[in-house]
Every structure is written in C-alpha cells, then in structure tokens.
Motif scaffolding. Structure first.
Motif, PDB file in Angstrom:
ATOM      1  N   THR A   5      35.161  38.218  47.727  1.00 31.93           N
ATOM      2  CA  THR A   5      35.975  39.175  46.919  1.00 31.93           C
ATOM      3  C   THR A   5      37.536  39.001  46.593  1.00 31.93           C
ATOM      4  O   THR A   5      38.156  39.883  46.088  1.00 31.93           O
ATOM      5  CB  THR A   5      35.683  40.359  48.000  1.00 31.93           C
ATOM      6  N   LYS A   8      38.779  39.838  43.012  1.00 32.00           N
ATOM      7  CA  LYS A   8      38.878  41.257  42.836  1.00 32.00           C
ATOM      8  C   LYS A   8      40.351  41.464  43.240  1.00 32.00           C
ATOM      9  O   LYS A   8      41.170  42.453  42.462  1.00 32.00           O
ATOM     10  CB  LYS A   8      38.191  42.218  43.672  1.00 32.00           C
ATOM     11  N   LYS A   9      41.018  40.931  44.194  1.00 30.36           N
ATOM     12  CA  LYS A   9      42.260  41.010  44.751  1.00 30.36           C
ATOM     13  C   LYS A   9      42.953  40.472  43.849  1.00 30.36           C
ATOM     14  O   LYS A   9      44.354  40.995  43.464  1.00 30.36           O
ATOM     15  CB  LYS A   9      42.499  40.370  46.033  1.00 30.36           C
TER      16      LYS A   9
END
Length: 246
Positions: A5, A8-9
């Motif tokens: 993930t 996404k950051k």
C-alpha cells in the motif's frame, strides 16, 4: 501475501505537495505580502517541500517492499498467531505515538512562534496570518494523533507475518528498508525470551526529524517458537549481535 500500500502513500504525498505549491503561488502573487501573503507563501512552500521529501521516502519504501515481497528466498518468513500479533501491534502503536509527538513539538512549535510574532509585531494582516498559522498547527496536531490510530487499525487487519531479506523487513503490513531517505538502519540484535515473551529480533533505526534532531526507534520482530536457530542465522547474515552466553 501482504499487499503493497506504499504506492498509495506516494500518490497522496504528491497530491499534498502540489496543493501546497498552488497555495504558495496564489498567496505570493495575489495576496499583499505585508498583509500575510509572504507568511502564507513561506509556510506553504515549507509544507510543499516536506510533501516532496515524504513522497521520496514513501517511494523508496514502496520499491523496497516490492523487492522484499518478490524475493524467492528470504532470510526468514514467519506467520504469527493472532495473540502474538496483537501484542506487537499495541507496542508499535505506543512507539508511533511517541515519534509523532516529537515531530509535532518541533513543527507545531515553530508555527506557534511565528504566529506569535505576527500577533505582536505585525499590524495589518498580522492577526489573520497568525490565525492561519495556528490553524495549520492545529491540523498537524490532529494528524499526529489520528495517524497512529489509523496505523494501528491497519496493522490489526494486515496479514500477521514477517518477511526479512537483505533489503529490509516487511512486518505486519509495514515495510522498513535498510536503505532509505531520512531513515537509517544501524543493525539487528537477537534477544532471548523473557518470562512469557518470545525471543525477538530487534532492528535499530534512527529517523531524521527536522534538520538536526535524530529520533531513534526499534522494530521488534517476535521469533516464533522453534525458529530461534533461523533467527540466529538471520542475525549472522545481516552482521548483527547475538545474545551473550550466560
């Protein structure tokens, strides 16, 4: 397998950097400088640069996480029972709170001092600019408190596993690269079991907070029962320290 993930950051950090860049340009060109335009532009520029640096940090983390998860022969790959994973998440939650508190004291303190200067020494526009700076500080305070809670919630729902390679660690869904921006790895130590707690691999890091302040933190990876020998091999492969013989 643990999903990555971190990309996404990266996207969120870039969006924030672009937004603060736009705010910086608007305040510089369309707001009178002596009425607070220069101050808003300065703070926005600082936050835009911070967004770029954070994006670079997450970019290195995302690439490292892809590398770790695709490694066909990691040094260790452990899956944990729910109870062991829950205890680890709670410990890391408290450490995350401490790191965020330190960062807010530095950045929020700087904003508060600048706001006080505008309140006391700037006439026209000083009050509005000071209030804007305090609003930014309040926003950062909320972020510093909410993000550990969100991370704790994410970790509770993440796969309860640890993957260790020569590039870094993926633990409870988070990645800790051995080579990264603003974060430096210093080594690993194998600590023996204590009372009801299992043996652990303690990875020591430091994080650069601001320009001169270094914040140390540890990533503690529990060693499942029966995996102590493999944990020792991990330490040897990474050049770490073994527990002293009694």
């Amino acid at each position: 397998m643990t999903p990555n993930t971190e990309w996404k950051k990266v996207a969120a950090s870039i969006i924030a950097a672009v937004a603060f860049t736009v705010l910086c340009l608007v305040s510089y060109f369309f707001i009178d400088g002596m009425s607070g335009g220069f101050a808003i532009a300065f703070v926005s520029f600082f936050l835009a640069v911070s967004g770029v640096v954070i994006a670079l940090l997450f970019f290195t983390r995302a690439r490292t996480m892809d590398t770790i998860l695709s490694d066909p022969s990691p040094l260790a790959h452990w899956i944990y029972a729910d109870e062991m994973a829950r205890a680890s998440v709670e410990r890391e939650y408290r450490e995350f709170q401490g790191r965020n508190r330190a960062m807010f004291i530095i950045i929020g303190g700087m904003l508060a001092v600048v706001a006080l200067v505008f309140f006391l020494f700037v006439g026209e526009g000083g009050l509005e600019t000071g209030l804007f700076l305090l609003a930014v500080a309040a926003f950062l305070f909320v972020v510093s408190r909410v993000t550990p809670w969100l991370e704790r919630r994410r970790a509770m729902g993440a796969p309860h596993e640890a993957v260790i390679t020569r590039d870094g660690i993926v633990y409870e869904g988070s990645v800790y690269p051995f080579r990264s921006v603003l974060v430096f790895w210093h080594g690993v130590t194998l600590q023996g079991p204590k009372k009801k707690n299992p043996a652990t691999l303690v990875f020591s890091f430091t994080q650069l907070v601001g320009r001169f302040i270094i914040q140390p933190f540890d990533v503690v990876v529990p060693v499942p029962a029966g995996e102590e020998e493999r944990a020792g091999l991990v330490v040897q492969q990474l050049g770490g320290d073994m527990p002293a013989e009694k």
